[in-house]
Design a protein around this motif. Sequence first.
Motif, PDB file in Angstrom:
ATOM      1  N   UNK A  17       0.836  -1.201   0.000  1.00  0.00           N
ATOM      2  CA  UNK A  17       0.000   0.000   0.000  1.00  0.00           C
ATOM      3  C   UNK A  17       0.871   1.251   0.000  1.00  0.00           C
ATOM      4  N   UNK A  18       1.889   1.274   0.825  1.00  0.00           N
ATOM      5  CA  UNK A  18       2.778   2.443   0.874  1.00  0.00           C
ATOM      6  C   UNK A  18       3.538   2.628  -0.435  1.00  0.00           C
ATOM      7  N   UNK A  19       3.928   1.522  -1.040  1.00  0.00           N
ATOM      8  CA  UNK A  19       4.700   1.591  -2.282  1.00  0.00           C
ATOM      9  C   UNK A  19       3.831   2.074  -3.446  1.00  0.00           C
ATOM     10  N   UNK A  20       2.620   1.511  -3.565  1.00  0.00           N
ATOM     11  CA  UNK A  20       1.778   1.807  -4.725  1.00  0.00           C
ATOM     12  C   UNK A  20       0.827   2.977  -4.504  1.00  0.00           C
ATOM     13  N   UNK A  21       0.566   3.316  -3.262  1.00  0.00           N
ATOM     14  CA  UNK A  21      -0.345   4.419  -2.928  1.00  0.00           C
ATOM     15  C   UNK A  21       0.253   5.210  -1.769  1.00  0.00           C
ATOM     16  N   UNK A  22       1.333   5.954  -2.017  1.00  0.00           N
ATOM     17  CA  UNK A  22       2.050   6.612  -0.930  1.00  0.00           C
ATOM     18  C   UNK A  22       1.210   7.590  -0.112  1.00  0.00           C
ATOM     19  N   UNK A  23       0.135   8.102  -0.688  1.00  0.00           N
ATOM     20  CA  UNK A  23      -0.705   9.059   0.037  1.00  0.00           C
ATOM     21  C   UNK A  23      -1.895   8.395   0.729  1.00  0.00           C
ATOM     22  N   UNK A  24      -1.999   7.073   0.637  1.00  0.00           N
ATOM     23  CA  UNK A  24      -3.137   6.357   1.226  1.00  0.00           C
ATOM     24  C   UNK A  24      -3.075   6.402   2.754  1.00  0.00           C
ATOM     25  N   UNK A  25      -4.234   6.412   3.355  1.00  0.00           N
ATOM     26  CA  UNK A  25      -4.334   6.340   4.814  1.00  0.00           C
ATOM     27  C   UNK A  25      -4.139   4.882   5.223  1.00  0.00           C
ATOM     28  N   UNK A  26      -3.070   4.607   5.937  1.00  0.00           N
ATOM     29  CA  UNK A  26      -2.759   3.239   6.341  1.00  0.00           C
ATOM     30  C   UNK A  26      -3.057   2.994   7.821  1.00  0.00           C
ATOM     31  N   UNK A  27      -3.839   3.874   8.427  1.00  0.00           N
ATOM     32  CA  UNK A  27      -4.129   3.767   9.859  1.00  0.00           C
ATOM     33  C   UNK A  27      -4.735   2.419  10.221  1.00  0.00           C
ATOM     34  N   UNK A  28      -5.730   1.984   9.466  1.00  0.00           N
ATOM     35  CA  UNK A  28      -6.390   0.709   9.786  1.00  0.00           C
ATOM     36  C   UNK A  28      -5.441  -0.474   9.647  1.00  0.00           C
ATOM     37  N   UNK A  29      -4.629  -0.461   8.617  1.00  0.00           N
ATOM     38  CA  UNK A  29      -3.670  -1.558   8.416  1.00  0.00           C
ATOM     39  C   UNK A  29      -2.652  -1.561   9.560  1.00  0.00           C
TER      40      UNK A  29
END
Length: 70
Positions: A17-29
Amino acid sequence: MAASSTTRKLVATLGATRRHHPDADTTDIRRELAASTIEDHVRAVVAQAPPLTDEQRERIAALLRAGGAA
Protein backbone atom coordinates in the motif's frame (compact mmCIF):
# COMPACT_ATOMS: atom_id res chain seq x y z
CA MET A 1 9.39 -15.53 18.15
CA ALA A 2 8.03 -16.21 14.69
CA ALA A 3 5.42 -13.90 13.22
CA SER A 4 2.05 -15.45 12.44
CA SER A 5 0.80 -15.71 8.89
CA THR A 6 -1.66 -12.90 9.68
CA THR A 7 1.16 -10.62 10.80
CA ARG A 8 3.24 -11.45 7.74
CA LYS A 9 0.29 -10.73 5.43
CA LEU A 10 -0.35 -7.39 7.14
CA VAL A 11 3.31 -6.40 6.80
CA ALA A 12 3.12 -7.21 3.08
CA THR A 13 -0.16 -5.34 2.68
CA LEU A 14 1.23 -2.28 4.44
CA GLY A 15 4.38 -2.31 2.32
CA ALA A 16 2.46 -2.72 -0.92
CA THR A 17 0.00 0.00 0.00
CA ARG A 18 2.78 2.44 0.87
CA ARG A 19 4.70 1.59 -2.28
CA HIS A 20 1.78 1.81 -4.73
CA HIS A 21 -0.34 4.42 -2.93
CA PRO A 22 2.05 6.61 -0.93
CA ASP A 23 -0.71 9.06 0.04
CA ALA A 24 -3.14 6.36 1.23
CA ASP A 25 -4.33 6.34 4.81
CA THR A 26 -2.76 3.24 6.34
CA THR A 27 -4.13 3.77 9.86
CA ASP A 28 -6.39 0.71 9.79
CA ILE A 29 -3.67 -1.56 8.42
CA ARG A 30 -1.17 -0.31 11.00
CA ARG A 31 -3.74 -0.81 13.78
CA GLU A 32 -4.40 -4.39 12.65
CA LEU A 33 -0.66 -5.02 12.36
CA ALA A 34 -0.08 -3.75 15.90
CA ALA A 35 -2.87 -5.99 17.27
CA SER A 36 -1.54 -9.01 15.39
CA THR A 37 2.00 -8.38 16.62
CA ILE A 38 0.76 -8.10 20.20
CA GLU A 39 -1.22 -11.33 19.79
CA ASP A 40 1.89 -13.11 18.51
CA HIS A 41 3.92 -11.92 21.48
CA VAL A 42 1.23 -12.77 24.05
CA ARG A 43 0.86 -16.27 22.60
CA ALA A 44 4.61 -16.85 22.85
CA VAL A 45 4.83 -15.57 26.43
CA VAL A 46 1.76 -17.47 27.63
CA ALA A 47 3.03 -20.68 26.07
CA GLN A 48 6.18 -20.50 28.20
CA ALA A 49 4.76 -19.08 31.43
CA PRO A 50 3.18 -20.98 34.30
CA PRO A 51 -0.60 -20.56 34.58
CA LEU A 52 -1.65 -17.10 35.72
CA THR A 53 -3.95 -16.45 38.66
CA ASP A 54 -7.32 -14.82 38.10
CA GLU A 55 -5.94 -11.59 39.61
CA GLN A 56 -2.96 -11.59 37.24
CA ARG A 57 -5.17 -12.18 34.22
CA GLU A 58 -7.48 -9.36 35.33
CA ARG A 59 -4.55 -6.92 35.69
CA ILE A 60 -3.32 -7.76 32.20
CA ALA A 61 -6.82 -7.51 30.73
CA ALA A 62 -7.23 -4.10 32.38
CA LEU A 63 -4.15 -2.88 30.52
CA LEU A 64 -5.72 -3.90 27.24
CA ARG A 65 -9.11 -2.38 28.08
CA ALA A 66 -7.44 0.92 28.99
CA GLY A 67 -5.33 0.92 25.84
CA GLY A 68 -2.17 0.70 27.91
CA ALA A 69 -3.00 3.81 29.95
CA ALA A 70 -3.69 1.89 33.17
